[in-house]
Design a protein around this motif. Sequence first.
Motif, PDB file in Angstrom:
ATOM      1  N   LYS A 474      31.376   3.406  48.817  1.00 47.48           N
ATOM      2  CA  LYS A 474      31.306   3.613  50.834  1.00 47.48           C
ATOM      3  C   LYS A 474      29.957   3.162  50.948  1.00 47.48           C
ATOM      4  O   LYS A 474      29.634   2.836  51.499  1.00 47.48           O
ATOM      5  N   ASP A 509      29.828  12.359  50.752  1.00 43.27           N
ATOM      6  CA  ASP A 509      30.653  11.823  51.952  1.00 43.27           C
ATOM      7  C   ASP A 509      29.798  10.946  53.015  1.00 43.27           C
ATOM      8  O   ASP A 509      29.437  10.593  54.079  1.00 43.27           O
ATOM      9  N   LYS A 513      27.498   8.714  54.724  1.00 45.82           N
ATOM     10  CA  LYS A 513      27.817   7.834  56.248  1.00 45.82           C
ATOM     11  C   LYS A 513      26.790   8.262  57.157  1.00 45.82           C
ATOM     12  O   LYS A 513      26.501   7.374  58.447  1.00 45.82           O
ATOM     13  N   LEU A 567      33.347   6.973  62.352  1.00 44.92           N
ATOM     14  CA  LEU A 567      33.207   6.954  60.761  1.00 44.92           C
ATOM     15  C   LEU A 567      34.426   7.840  59.837  1.00 44.92           C
ATOM     16  O   LEU A 567      34.558   7.658  58.863  1.00 44.92           O
TER      17      LEU A 567
END
Length: 622
Positions: A474, A509, A513, A567
């Motif tokens: 990601k 994470d 984001k 998201l």
Amino acid sequence: MTGYDAPVLGPLQLVRGRIAVKLTLTLVGFVALCLIAAGLYLNTALEAFAVDALEARLVTAARLLHDDARTLLLRPVPAAVQAFVQRASAPTQARVTLIALDGAVLGDSEVPEAQLTRLENHRDRPEVRAALAGGIGRDLRRSVSVDVPLLYMALAVRDRGQPVGVLRLALPLSIVTSSYARLHGVMVGGGLLALAVAAGIGLFVAGRVTRPVVEMEAIARRMSEGEYTARAPVRSVDEIGALGRALNAMMVALREKIDDLQEERAKATAILDGMVEGVIAVDGHECILLMNERARAMFSVGPGRGDGKPLPEVIRNADLHELFRASRAAGADTALRREVRLGHPIGRLLDVTAVPLRLGVGESGAVMVLHDITALRRLERVRTEFVANVSHELRTPLTAIQGYLETLLGGALEDSANARRFLEIAFRHTERLGRLLNDLTDLSNIELGKVSLRLAPVRFAEVLGSVLDIVRPKADAGRVGLIADVEPAELGVHADHDRLAQILINLIDNAVKYTPSGGWVTVRARPLAGARVDVRVRDTGVGIPRADLPRITERFYRVDKARSRELGGTGLGLAIVKHLVLAHGGDLDITSEEGEGTTVRFTLAAAGAAADQLPLPMEPSE
């Protein structure tokens, strides 16, 4: 000096107000009475003794003159008799009288011979009758012939056992009374000396007696002023000493009682100050009797500043004053309850219960118990918001799924291209629902203690490496760099491996984001003093507004709700992180500046920490 000026006393006030003067006057008066009684008795006794001595003297002289008087009585010759009484009177200076058996005076040393015939008959004189009766006649009276008090002594003159006449001797009482004046002078002088000595002794004894009493009075005054260590002097075993011992015993008992009362007061104060609720007691004049520390904190009142002051002066709240007056007007068993909102010093919502306080006859106050329900109302609001957020979060994907399924069932299923796209959208929403439900389940289990932490030494770099491998795709897709900064490389923590990975995944994470392309996410770990490890996750993202920081770890709280849903966030990640960090016995802190990034810091126990520094494992609840 006793600290005050003694008032000027008159004689009567001096006698009444001074024990020493009373004792001295009592002793002097007693001695004076004794001296007067002794003087009267001694005067009478000496007079009787002097008369007896004078009588014995006259009897002795009469016995010596007996034989000569018998000769003259047997053959009385006036000239010889007169010469005899004159001669007999010279050595004794007594009045000598020779009396015939019939009472006629034959001779008298104080009466010339020519005048003897004018003398009355002496046969009926008491002393003459007593002498003729066989005894020694005695009488004390004023002489008619010489007009002076005389002591008469008469002795019967006998010849062959029969009285032939009476020989009488008399002496004036002036011989006795002349010695009385000197004796009285000696007695008066001795009495005055005795009174002076008695006064001196009285003052000395009274001083010795009253000095301890005065000292005890001073000690008692010091005790009444709060000097409880003062003790009365005890120098004797008499009543004064017993009084001193009793006073000291009373002071010890009083000190113990005061200590007990102070201890009970301290206990009551400690209990009141330890209460979560605020307590305020107000008397009938609206003055504060008692205010515990919690109440002081609620109204920002310093220690000791509220006691004894009017309630409106200390607390400026009209609702509270109205409740106090309503409670005073209510019955004895009536409790009033009301919610009161405070705007100063900080906004609070108080649940106040007021009951009347009976202080005495015709006087009543009130006791108010204040419970701060600000947090309770906030939790109720959070609960309401949580239900609303859960409903909203569930409604959005369910509505989307329902809409696409209805579209498919309405004929879009025949359109293979659109049908597949619709199914993929519905699938993503079901995934989002699954993540939401999983996060809710995890958060609920953690809060309810249903998650069992398997604590063990864990290499932090190893856990971080596995997490970065998961998040890296990601990050690469968003062109966000990941940096691991762990020193030393073998740094270990005492934690649950999987839960630590969950903490790091959520934090990294989130950082990825909200970090724009070209940004960096750094994970830094360092050992701290006290067997702790400091972990920081820092990004260069958009940051969090300062107003949102206090609520950032609440369930479903999002700074940018649209971007968060876009998201794929559930709004529960940071709440889960907070509870897991606390479950590990650590601390969580978040700092951020808008446009500059966010730093999330938490601590964990280091591997090998002492047992008392480790968190208790979370046991699953039944």
